[in-house]
Write an enzyme that holds these catalytic residues in place. Structure first.
Site, PDB file in Angstrom:
ATOM      1  N   ILE A 154       2.924 -33.664 -13.247  1.00 36.20           N
ATOM      2  CA  ILE A 154       3.344 -34.453 -14.402  1.00 36.20           C
ATOM      3  C   ILE A 154       3.644 -35.879 -13.939  1.00 36.20           C
ATOM      4  O   ILE A 154       4.266 -36.087 -12.897  1.00 36.20           O
ATOM      5  CB  ILE A 154       4.591 -33.821 -15.048  1.00 36.20           C
ATOM      6  CG1 ILE A 154       4.251 -32.433 -15.562  1.00 36.20           C
ATOM      7  CG2 ILE A 154       5.130 -34.708 -16.164  1.00 36.20           C
ATOM      8  CD1 ILE A 154       5.444 -31.643 -16.059  1.00 36.20           C
ATOM      9  N   CYS A 155       3.235 -36.849 -14.734  1.00 37.35           N
ATOM     10  CA  CYS A 155       3.532 -38.251 -14.446  1.00 37.35           C
ATOM     11  C   CYS A 155       5.041 -38.448 -14.537  1.00 37.35           C
ATOM     12  O   CYS A 155       5.621 -38.372 -15.606  1.00 37.35           O
ATOM     13  CB  CYS A 155       2.820 -39.158 -15.447  1.00 37.35           C
ATOM     14  SG  CYS A 155       3.320 -40.886 -15.316  1.00 37.35           S
ATOM     15  N   LEU A 156       5.669 -38.687 -13.408  1.00 37.89           N
ATOM     16  CA  LEU A 156       7.118 -38.804 -13.379  1.00 37.89           C
ATOM     17  C   LEU A 156       7.599 -40.243 -13.302  1.00 37.89           C
ATOM     18  O   LEU A 156       8.760 -40.526 -13.532  1.00 37.89           O
ATOM     19  CB  LEU A 156       7.674 -38.039 -12.177  1.00 37.89           C
ATOM     20  CG  LEU A 156       7.333 -36.554 -12.107  1.00 37.89           C
ATOM     21  CD1 LEU A 156       7.871 -35.967 -10.821  1.00 37.89           C
ATOM     22  CD2 LEU A 156       7.900 -35.823 -13.295  1.00 37.89           C
TER      23      LEU A 156
END
Length: 135
Positions: free
Chosen positions: A118-120
């Site tokens: 996930i793009c954090l």
């Protein structure tokens, strides 16, 4: 908890605080931190179930507690979408957030990176950086 909405504050007051600042390299202190993490996870899961807001299950996949796997789900239009969830605890935890992976979503959205990570950067890391020292 300054700047948090009342609902978030209420939720956090029902979860045991994590007092031990330790990561996987810290031996006995890490074992204590894992116990605290489990207590917090159990409390949060029980609270979600009692509020009919159950959305994930995770457990340690190795005895050291550095690899975690489970499931997460979302219900939309009465359909349940369920996904595998996995992550590794970084050696610099808790100052570094884990990278959450949903492998089934690999490449299916712009907010996912290789392996279903996930793009954090924009969404999670700023919040983690602000609040990790609170634990």
């Amino acid at each position: 908890m300054e700047g948090w909405d009342p609902n978030t504050k209420s939720t956090l007051t029902q979860i045991p605080l994590l007092a031990t600042k330790a990561g996987p390299r810290d031996g006995a202190a890490w074992t204590q931190r894992l116990k605290e993490e489990y207590k917090a996870l159990i409390a949060y899961t029980q609270m979600n179930k009692s509020n009919d807001n159950d959305w994930f299950r995770i457990s340690a996949a190795n005895p050291e507690g550095t690899r975690w796997t489970g499931k997460c789900w979302y219900v939309y239009n009465l359909l349940k979408y369920e996904f595998d969830l996995q992550f590794d605890i970084p050696v610099t935890y808790p100052s570094t957030a884990p990278e959450l992976e949903l492998p089934q979503l690999d490449g299916k959205t712009q907010k996912m990176y290789r392996g279903g990570k996930i793009c954090l950067t924009v969404h999670f890391k700023p919040l983690w950086a602000k609040n990790w020292a609170v634990s």
